[in-house]
Motif scaffolding. Structure first.
Motif, short mmCIF file in Angstrom:
data_model
loop_
_atom_site.label_atom_id
_atom_site.label_comp_id
_atom_site.label_asym_id
_atom_site.label_seq_id
_atom_site.Cartn_x
_atom_site.Cartn_y
_atom_site.Cartn_z
N THR A 192 0.81 -1.21 0.00
CA THR A 192 0.00 0.00 0.00
C THR A 192 0.85 1.26 0.00
OG1 THR A 192 -1.78 -1.10 1.17
CG2 THR A 192 -1.76 1.29 1.27
N TYR A 193 1.85 1.32 0.83
CA TYR A 193 2.59 2.57 0.98
C TYR A 193 3.81 2.65 0.07
CZ TYR A 193 -0.61 2.75 4.79
OH TYR A 193 -1.78 2.74 5.52
N MET A 224 3.37 1.79 -3.23
CA MET A 224 2.77 1.80 -4.56
C MET A 224 3.10 3.11 -5.28
SD MET A 224 -1.19 1.21 -5.54
CE MET A 224 -1.07 -0.54 -5.32
N PRO A 235 2.63 6.48 -7.09
CA PRO A 235 1.53 7.42 -6.91
C PRO A 235 0.47 7.35 -8.02
CG PRO A 235 3.61 8.52 -6.53
CD PRO A 235 3.93 7.14 -7.02
N VAL A 295 -2.26 4.67 -7.20
CA VAL A 295 -3.05 4.75 -5.98
C VAL A 295 -4.53 4.97 -6.30
CG1 VAL A 295 -3.45 6.08 -3.86
CG2 VAL A 295 -1.14 5.42 -4.51
N GLN A 307 -6.12 1.69 -6.65
CA GLN A 307 -6.28 0.99 -5.38
C GLN A 307 -7.47 1.54 -4.61
OE1 GLN A 307 -2.79 0.32 -3.18
NE2 GLN A 307 -3.84 -0.99 -1.73
#
Length: 154
Positions: free
Chosen positions: A49-50, A52, A54, A57, A60
């Motif tokens: 998640t962190y 990924m 930009p 996102v 997601q």
């Protein structure tokens, strides 16, 4: 007449694209004997998640929205231990997968029983523009996987 003949190649191209797009398969499979109505919660297990990029996102976020629209309550994966035993019995884990090729883009969301680690439902959304638009492929696959999730859990 000339106007119609000028538009004919575009019309034929659109028809071919629609036919090819309809050839992709989106589906869900529910494990035999599973009562999905007992599940009330879902935790998305996603280690990336962190990290990924930009630009991804936004997709997601749409995946999370699709899961949330299923009627299941999203639980933070790091707070699972705060749930009661009864709540954990009603918990599904969800993992995402994305496969992109020239032929199609496929997005899968797999639902797994928290207590047994048994895979219960894979939902698959596929879409293609035959490489014409990568963005449209991803958006189409997201829409289709969201539809599969909603059909499965409602």
């Amino acid at each position: 007449m000339k106007n119609i003949l000028r538009k004919l190649p575009t019309f034929i191209g659109v028809c071919i694209l629609m036919i090819l797009t309809s050839c992709t398969t989106s589906k869900s499979v529910v494990s035999q004997g599973v009562n999905l109505s007992k599940y009330k919660y879902v935790a998305v297990i996603d280690d990336d998640t962190y990290r990924m990029p930009p630009e991804l996102v936004q997709y997601q976020i749409q995946l999370y929205d699709a899961v949330e629209q299923s009627g299941l309550t999203l639980i933070n994966q790091y707070r699972i231990n705060e749930l009661t035993q009864s709540e954990q019995s009603a918990l599904l884990l969800a993992t995402f997968g994305v496969a992109v090729s020239q032929e199609e883009t496929v997005i899968t969301v797999n639902f797994i029983d928290f207590n047994t680690d048994r895979p219960l439902v894979p939902c698959r959304g596929a879409y293609t523009t035959l490489g014409i638009s990568h963005d449209a492929d991803i958006k189409g696959a997201l829409k289709r996987v969201g539809e599969q999730i909603s059909k499965t859990f409602k």
